[in-house]
Design a protein around this motif. Structure first.
Motif, PDB file in Angstrom:
ATOM      1  N   ALA A 155       0.678  -1.071  -0.676  1.00  0.00           N
ATOM      2  CA  ALA A 155      -0.103  -0.057  -0.141  1.00  0.00           C
ATOM      3  C   ALA A 155       1.079   1.253  -0.154  1.00  0.00           C
ATOM      4  N   GLU A 156       2.035   1.161   0.763  1.00  0.00           N
ATOM      5  CA  GLU A 156       3.203   2.450   0.827  1.00  0.00           C
ATOM      6  C   GLU A 156       3.788   2.431  -0.899  1.00  0.00           C
ATOM      7  N   LEU A 157       3.668   1.113  -1.419  1.00  0.00           N
ATOM      8  CA  LEU A 157       4.809   1.806  -2.748  1.00  0.00           C
ATOM      9  C   LEU A 157       3.309   2.287  -3.362  1.00  0.00           C
ATOM     10  N   ALA A 158       2.196   0.898  -3.248  1.00  0.00           N
ATOM     11  CA  ALA A 158       1.549   1.202  -4.234  1.00  0.00           C
ATOM     12  C   ALA A 158       1.383   3.376  -4.322  1.00  0.00           C
ATOM     13  N   ALA A 159       0.979   4.098  -3.395  1.00  0.00           N
ATOM     14  CA  ALA A 159       0.959   5.362  -2.871  1.00  0.00           C
ATOM     15  C   ALA A 159       2.021   6.238  -4.245  1.00  0.00           C
ATOM     16  N   THR A 160       2.880   5.634  -3.258  1.00  0.00           N
ATOM     17  CA  THR A 160       4.237   6.459  -4.311  1.00  0.00           C
ATOM     18  C   THR A 160       4.334   6.492  -5.357  1.00  0.00           C
ATOM     19  N   THR A 161       4.192   5.344  -5.989  1.00  0.00           N
ATOM     20  CA  THR A 161       3.949   4.859  -6.903  1.00  0.00           C
ATOM     21  C   THR A 161       2.927   5.525  -7.770  1.00  0.00           C
ATOM     22  N   MET A 162       2.013   5.260  -7.803  1.00  0.00           N
ATOM     23  CA  MET A 162       0.121   6.511  -8.002  1.00  0.00           C
ATOM     24  C   MET A 162       0.701   7.464  -8.714  1.00  0.00           C
ATOM     25  N   GLU A 212     -10.662  20.679 -12.353  1.00  0.00           N
ATOM     26  CA  GLU A 212      -9.874  20.640 -11.599  1.00  0.00           C
ATOM     27  C   GLU A 212      -9.695  19.634 -10.806  1.00  0.00           C
ATOM     28  N   SER A 213      -8.509  18.736 -10.847  1.00  0.00           N
ATOM     29  CA  SER A 213      -7.832  17.616  -9.786  1.00  0.00           C
ATOM     30  C   SER A 213      -8.968  16.669  -9.752  1.00  0.00           C
ATOM     31  N   ARG A 214     -10.209  16.076 -11.151  1.00  0.00           N
ATOM     32  CA  ARG A 214     -10.660  15.501 -11.474  1.00  0.00           C
ATOM     33  C   ARG A 214     -10.479  14.667 -12.928  1.00  0.00           C
ATOM     34  N   ASP A 215      -8.852  15.188 -13.536  1.00  0.00           N
ATOM     35  CA  ASP A 215      -9.039  15.159 -15.340  1.00  0.00           C
ATOM     36  C   ASP A 215      -8.101  13.888 -15.249  1.00  0.00           C
ATOM     37  N   PHE A 216      -8.509  12.717 -15.118  1.00  0.00           N
ATOM     38  CA  PHE A 216      -8.065  11.263 -15.052  1.00  0.00           C
ATOM     39  C   PHE A 216      -7.279  11.113 -14.236  1.00  0.00           C
ATOM     40  N   ALA A 217      -7.846  11.636 -12.941  1.00  0.00           N
ATOM     41  CA  ALA A 217      -7.309  11.571 -11.640  1.00  0.00           C
ATOM     42  C   ALA A 217      -6.894  10.505 -10.524  1.00  0.00           C
ATOM     43  N   TRP A 218      -5.784   9.801 -10.073  1.00  0.00           N
ATOM     44  CA  TRP A 218      -6.288   7.988  -9.537  1.00  0.00           C
ATOM     45  C   TRP A 218      -6.468   8.361  -7.642  1.00  0.00           C
ATOM     46  N   THR A 219      -7.456   7.542  -7.343  1.00  0.00           N
ATOM     47  CA  THR A 219      -7.298   8.184  -5.585  1.00  0.00           C
ATOM     48  C   THR A 219      -6.005   6.627  -5.237  1.00  0.00           C
ATOM     49  N   ARG A 220      -5.991   6.524  -3.681  1.00  0.00           N
ATOM     50  CA  ARG A 220      -5.131   5.552  -3.489  1.00  0.00           C
ATOM     51  C   ARG A 220      -5.504   4.538  -3.116  1.00  0.00           C
ATOM     52  N   PHE A 221      -4.519   3.362  -2.747  1.00  0.00           N
ATOM     53  CA  PHE A 221      -5.157   1.868  -2.886  1.00  0.00           C
ATOM     54  C   PHE A 221      -5.766   1.747  -1.377  1.00  0.00           C
ATOM     55  N   GLU A 222      -7.102   1.220  -1.485  1.00  0.00           N
ATOM     56  CA  GLU A 222      -7.861   1.366  -0.292  1.00  0.00           C
ATOM     57  C   GLU A 222      -8.133  -0.262  -0.340  1.00  0.00           C
ATOM     58  N   ASP A 223      -8.558  -0.822   1.490  1.00  0.00           N
ATOM     59  CA  ASP A 223      -8.098  -2.252   1.467  1.00  0.00           C
ATOM     60  C   ASP A 223     -10.264  -2.299   1.226  1.00  0.00           C
ATOM     61  N   THR A 224     -10.371  -3.398   0.533  1.00  0.00           N
ATOM     62  CA  THR A 224     -12.374  -3.823   0.093  1.00  0.00           C
ATOM     63  C   THR A 224     -12.767  -4.424   1.150  1.00  0.00           C
ATOM     64  N   THR A 225     -14.138  -3.200   0.952  1.00  0.00           N
ATOM     65  CA  THR A 225     -14.890  -4.120   2.474  1.00  0.00           C
ATOM     66  C   THR A 225     -16.078  -4.264   2.123  1.00  0.00           C
ATOM     67  N   ILE A 226     -16.425  -4.298   1.520  1.00  0.00           N
ATOM     68  CA  ILE A 226     -18.006  -5.816   1.027  1.00  0.00           C
ATOM     69  C   ILE A 226     -17.645  -7.233   1.195  1.00  0.00           C
ATOM     70  N   ASN A 227     -18.017  -7.253   1.691  1.00  0.00           N
ATOM     71  CA  ASN A 227     -18.671  -9.040   1.851  1.00  0.00           C
ATOM     72  C   ASN A 227     -17.524 -10.266   1.716  1.00  0.00           C
ATOM     73  N   GLY A 228     -16.660  -9.356   3.021  1.00  0.00           N
ATOM     74  CA  GLY A 228     -15.170  -9.717   2.728  1.00  0.00           C
ATOM     75  C   GLY A 228     -14.211 -10.048   2.278  1.00  0.00           C
ATOM     76  N   GLN A 229     -14.227  -8.701   0.677  1.00  0.00           N
ATOM     77  CA  GLN A 229     -13.649  -9.335  -0.114  1.00  0.00           C
ATOM     78  C   GLN A 229     -11.831  -8.728   0.385  1.00  0.00           C
ATOM     79  N   ASP A 230     -11.078 -10.300  -0.154  1.00  0.00           N
ATOM     80  CA  ASP A 230      -9.282  -9.634  -0.029  1.00  0.00           C
ATOM     81  C   ASP A 230      -8.776  -8.979  -0.803  1.00  0.00           C
ATOM     82  N   GLY A 231      -8.547  -8.054  -0.796  1.00  0.00           N
ATOM     83  CA  GLY A 231      -8.067  -7.228  -1.901  1.00  0.00           C
ATOM     84  C   GLY A 231      -7.464  -5.279  -1.688  1.00  0.00           C
ATOM     85  N   GLN A 232      -7.550  -4.898  -2.327  1.00  0.00           N
ATOM     86  CA  GLN A 232      -7.245  -3.618  -2.799  1.00  0.00           C
ATOM     87  C   GLN A 232      -8.064  -2.884  -3.979  1.00  0.00           C
ATOM     88  N   VAL A 233      -8.273  -1.649  -3.898  1.00  0.00           N
ATOM     89  CA  VAL A 233      -8.701  -1.503  -4.693  1.00  0.00           C
ATOM     90  C   VAL A 233      -8.156   0.050  -5.094  1.00  0.00           C
TER      91      VAL A 233
END
Length: 334
Positions: A12-19, A288-309
């Motif tokens: 998650a830390e690396l992804a934030a820097t990379t994105m 402004e700030s929505r011209d193909f802008a990325w959010t940070r990776f976060e834990d998925t929280t729906i029905n116990g899904q195990d991943g990052q989005v």
């Protein structure tokens, strides 16, 4: 488990820097804007693209008529100072597009290590950019559409701009006095084969009739389906020129020049139609700030899904401040 959690946190830390680096590098912008469609590339360059800082809608300022108060005079002749309502504005809705980049935690653990994670992220970014650009440049949901797709959440594209009926940007073109807001022409060619005279007339018709002096200039970009484009090139090779210094050619697309206009082809153009555009009237307004802008990776929280989005977001719309300087032929044969 603790080791796995530490690994996920490190990703998650690396992804934030990379994105952040991906965003700053312009990689997504280059990928989405330059590599998919010539019209898209033209409108997102230079003065055709504007950035908005807010607002419930996109506001376009327009001129509906001439002032009509200029006059010749001599001595102390009085001049008319009566105000004339010639200026106004129209409103376009914001269109929003998004695409997720989702990575399950098992994949993160299997591809452990900085080098593997960076490659994984790069592949995911490329994939997301390709998918969203295909949607936004499409005939049904993008710049060639009419904005009615997905419950009218799509871009308000050429399908809405180049018509003489219906409502565009809140203005009903069928209402008396609103004829100025209609497309310059939508003409059926009754299956006639494409000719140089046909194309020359369309270019000049974007200027309008001489009685309407507000319509200056002429069409400078013509969009054809590939078969019509090739027929035109074959029939009039001595009259067309393929050059590398054309605006569209410099963006990486094949183009020819005829009578001062650049002609391109794209698979997005409806069969047997030829579209004539005055590109100075077209553009994109983006938030402004929505011209193909990325959010940070976060834990998925729906029905116990195990991943990052993470999500790639865009907010804006295609605009046209003078539809009457654009037109279209239908039923054009090869």
């Amino acid at each position: 488990m603790a080791t796995n959690n530490l690994t996920i946190n490190a990703f998650a830390e690396l992804a934030a820097t990379t994105m952040d680096a991906v965003q700053a590098s312009g990689k997504v912008h280059d990928q989405v804007y330059d590599e998919v469609d010539p019209l898209w590339a033209v409108m997102n360059k230079g003065k055709n693209k504007t950035t908005e800082k807010g607002g419930d809608n996109i506001r376009l300022h327009i001129r509906r008529a001439k002032l009509g108060t200029a006059s010749s005079y001599s001595g102390w002749d009085q001049g008319s100072m009566s105000p004339t309502d010639t200026l106004g504005y129209v409103l376009l809705p914001w269109a929003q597009y998004r695409i997720p980049v989702a990575i399950d935690n098992a994949t993160i653990l299997k591809n452990r290590g900085k080098a593997a994670w960076v490659k994984l992220l790069a592949d995911k970014v490329d994939e997301a950019g390709s998918d969203i650009r295909d949607l936004m440049c499409g005939t049904a949901h993008g710049i060639y559409g009419d904005g009615t797709g997905n419950s009218s959440k799509d871009l308000t594209g050429l399908g809405a701009i180049i018509t003489t009926t219906g409502t565009y940007a809140g203005v009903n073109r069928s209402t008396s006095g609103n004829e100025f807001w209609q497309a310059g022409f939508v003409t059926s060619k009754s299956s006639a084969s494409v000719t140089s005279a046909m194309i020359r007339t369309g270019i000049n018709d974007c200027r309008g009739v001489s009685s309407n002096g507000q319509k200056t200039g002429r069409g400078d970009l013509i969009i054809m389906p590939q078969d019509v484009y090739e027929s035109f090139c074959d029939l009039y090779e001595d009259k067309v020129r393929m050059q590398s210094d054309l605006k569209v050619a410099q963006l990486g697309f094949e183009a020819i020049k005829y009578n001062g206009a650049e002609i391109i082809f794209t698979s997005k153009q409806t069969a047997n139609q030829v579209t004539f555009l005055s590109t100075s009237t077209l553009g994109f307004s983006v938030m402004e700030s929505r011209d193909f802008a990325w959010t940070r990776f976060e834990d998925t929280t729906i029905n116990g899904q195990d991943g990052q989005v993470a999500w790639l977001h865009w907010m804006g719309n295609m605009t046209c401040n003078e539809p009457r300087r654009n037109g279209r032929y239908t039923s054009v044969a090869t």
